[in-house]
Design an enzyme around this catalytic site. Structure first.
Site, PDB file in Angstrom:
ATOM      1  N   LYS A 141       0.829  -1.205   0.000  1.00  0.00           N
ATOM      2  CA  LYS A 141       0.000   0.000   0.000  1.00  0.00           C
ATOM      3  C   LYS A 141       0.858   1.247   0.000  1.00  0.00           C
ATOM      4  CE  LYS A 141      -3.236   2.991   0.304  1.00  0.00           C
ATOM      5  NZ  LYS A 141      -4.218   3.077   1.387  1.00  0.00           N
ATOM      6  N   GLY A 174       0.527  19.847 -12.225  1.00  0.00           N
ATOM      7  CA  GLY A 174      -0.473  20.560 -11.444  1.00  0.00           C
ATOM      8  C   GLY A 174       0.176  21.364 -10.346  1.00  0.00           C
ATOM      9  N   CYS A 181      -4.141  10.710   1.466  1.00  0.00           N
ATOM     10  CA  CYS A 181      -3.316   9.502   1.367  1.00  0.00           C
ATOM     11  C   CYS A 181      -1.866   9.762   0.987  1.00  0.00           C
ATOM     12  CB  CYS A 181      -3.938   8.522   0.367  1.00  0.00           C
ATOM     13  SG  CYS A 181      -5.511   7.835   0.905  1.00  0.00           S
TER      14      CYS A 181
END
Length: 436
Positions: free
Chosen positions: A202, A251, A258
Site C-alpha cells: 500500500k 499541477g 493519502c
C-alpha cells in the site's frame, strides 16, 4: 445471505467498505463512536461527497443488510471484522496508531473465537504481526487487506478493483482465503502474500504515484525552459505501455488524505530501517516547492514580474479541493496555494462545486456562483481540475474581470477558446497564449 461482517469506523474507508460489502450480498454492522454520525447514517444521511455512496448506503439500509451502531457488543456474532480506523501522521511522520491500539484490546475481549480480524486501514509494516499481542489472544486470525480507493471513485474501485491484496503469516492461509472469497463477485485478481508484503504494498503504491507526479511537475518546468509542451511530452510518454498515461499531468502539487501521509510514513519506515530512500525524499521536496512555482506564475500574470507584489490584488480561484470529484480539503495543494497568496497580500474569492466554506480561515471568501470569482479580479487561477470549469462562459468572466488573464495550473482549459473569449492563458509547462 453471505457472511456477517463488522466494520469498525464509519469514515471514508469504513463507510465505503460497509456499503459495498452489503451490496455484494453480506450482512454488515458498522460501528463508530460518534453518536451524531451514527444517527445520521442510520437515517441515510451521508455527508461524504462520493459518487454513488449515499445511494448504496440507502439501499443497504432499506434491504436491512446494513446497520450502524455505537455498540461494539453488536460485533460479537460477526464472522469477520474490518478495522477502518484513522491512522493520521504524527509530528515525526510515523502513523499515529493510538485509535487502533485503543480499540483492538476491546475487540479482543469481545469477539468470538475464529472471527477473522482484518486491517483495512493503512498501517505500518508489522502491524498485523503485532495484533495478536494487542488482542491478548491467539484464536482470532489476523489478515492484512489494504484498501486502494481513490477519492471520487471509491465505490467504483471497491466493486471493480484492479487487485485484492490479502496478507497472512503464513501466506494463503484459511483466513486469507475467507477474506478473498468476499471479493469473488468483483472478479478481481487476488494477491495472497505475507502480511508485511501486503502492508508495504500500500505504501509503495502511493509513494510511486507521488514520485510520478513530482517527476512530471519537474518535467513541466523543463519544458518551459526549452519551449516544449509538457502535454505533448507526457502524451508521448504515456503511449509507452511500461509508463502509461496516468499521473502524468502537471499541477499545483499532490495532496489529499493519502499521498502526503503515506509518503511520510514510508520515509520514516525507511529511515528506521537504515534505508536511504532519496528518490522519495526528493519527490516530497519537489512537491513542497511546486506551490511556490504557482505563486510566482500568479505574480507574473498580475504584475509582469515573478517577484511582483500582490498586496491588495483581487485573485479569483477556481477549485479548492485537492482534486476533482471530492470536497476533501485535507492537504489540498489548492488550499496551500491560496494560503500563500493570502500571505502575499492578495484578496481571494473562490468557487468549488463541492466546497461551501474553508473551515478555520478567513483568508478565502467562498462563493456559490463561479462568475463571482472574476469580479474585478486581476487574475483567475484554476487549481482543481473540475471538468465543469471548461464549460463556463469565459467571455462573461472576461467582462467581469479587471484583467482577463488565467493561470491554469491543471492545463484544464482550451487555450484557443480562452483566447477567443479575450483571456490570456498561462498553463504549466506550455507556451503562454495571449488574448486575440
Amino acid at each position: 445471505m453471505g457472511e456477517h461482517i463488522g466494520i469498525v469506523g464509519a469514515g471514508y474507508v469504513g463507510l465505503t467498505s460497509a456499503a459495498c460489502f452489503a451490496r455484494l450480498g453480506h450482512r454488515v454492522t458498522c460501528v463508530d463512536a460518534d453518536e451524531s454520525k451514527v444517527d445520521e447514517l442510520g437515517r441515510g444521511v451521508v455527508s461524504i461527497a462520493e459518487p454513488g455512496l449515499a445511494e448504496l448506503a440507502g439501499q443497504g439500509l432499506a434491504d436491512r443488510t446494513l446497520s450502524f451502531t455505537t455498540a461494539q457488543a453488536e460485533l460479537y456474532g460477526a464472522d469477520l471484522v474490518f478495522l477502518c480506523l484513522p491512522t493520521p501522521p504524527a509530528e515525526d511522520g510515523r502513523p499515529d496508531l493510538g485509535v487502533l491500539e485503543h480499540v483492538v484490546p476491546q475487540l479482543g475481549r469481545l469477539l468470538r473465537p475464529g472471527c477473522v480480524l482484518v486491517t483495512k486501514s493503512t498501517v505500518p509494516v508489522g502491524t498485523a504481526a503485532r495484533l495478536p499481542h494487542l488482542l491478548g489472544r491467539d484464536d482470532l486470525p489476523v489478515v492484512a487487506n489494504p484498501e486502494f480507493l481513490r477519492e471520487g471513485h471509491a465505490v467504483e474501485d471497491f466493486l471493480h478493483p484492479d487487485r485484492v491484496v490479502v496478507g497472512t503469516d503464513p501466506a494463503d492461509s484459511p483466513a486469507a482465503r475467507r477474506v478473498a472469497r468476499l471479493y469473488e463477485p468483483t472478479g478481481a485478481p487476488v494477491v495472497a502474500t505475507d502480511s508485511a508484503s501486503a502492508e508495504l504494498a500500500k505504501y509503495a503504491s502511493n509513494a510511486f504515484l507521488a514520485v510520478k507526479l513530482s517527476y512530471v511537475n519537474v518535467l513541466a518546468e523543463l519544458c518551459e525552459r526549452f519551449g516544449a509542451d509538457v502535454r505533448e511530452v507526457s502524451r508521448t510518454m504515456g503511449l509507452d505501455a511500461r509508463i502509461g498515461p496516468e499521473f502524468l499531468a502537471p499541477g499545483p502539487g499532490w495532496g489529499g488524505s493519502c499521498l502526503p501521509k503515506d509518503t511520510s510514513a514510508l520515509l520514516h519506515a525507511a529511515e528506521s530501517a537504515g534505508v536511504d530512500f532519496a528518490i522519495l525524499r526528493d519527490a516530497v521536496r519537489v512537491n513542497a516547492r511546486q506551490r511556490a512555482r504557482v505563486v510566482r506564475a500568479v505574480r507574473q500574470a498580475v504584475t509582469g514580474s515573478p517577484a511582483g507584489s500582490l498586496a491588495g490584488a483581487r485573485i479569483g480561484l477556481l477549485g479548492l479541493a485537492f482534486k476533482a470529484g471530492t470536497g476533501d480539503l485535507r492537504d489540498s495543494p489548492a488550499l496551500a496555494v491560496a494560503d500563500d497568496l493570502a500571505r502575499a497580500g492578495a484578496e481571494l474569492t473562490a468557487h468549488d462545486p463541492a466546497v461551501g466554506c474553508v473551515p478555520g480561515t478567513g483568508t478565502v471568501q467562498v462563493v456559490d456562483d463561479p462568475y463571482l470569482v472574476a469580479k474585478d479580479a486581476a487574475a483567475l487561477v484554476v487549481l482543481t481540475e473540475w471538468p465543469e470549469f471548461r464549460d463556463l462562459d469565459w467571455a462573461r468572466l472576461a467582462a467581469a474581470a479587471d484583467r482577463a488573464v488565467v493561470v491554469d495550473t491543471r492545463n484544464l482549459l482550451d487555450p484557443d477558446a480562452l483566447a477567443e473569449a479575450g483571456f490570456a492563458h498561462i498553463g504549466v509547462g506550455t507556451h503562454p497564449r495571449r488574448q486575440s
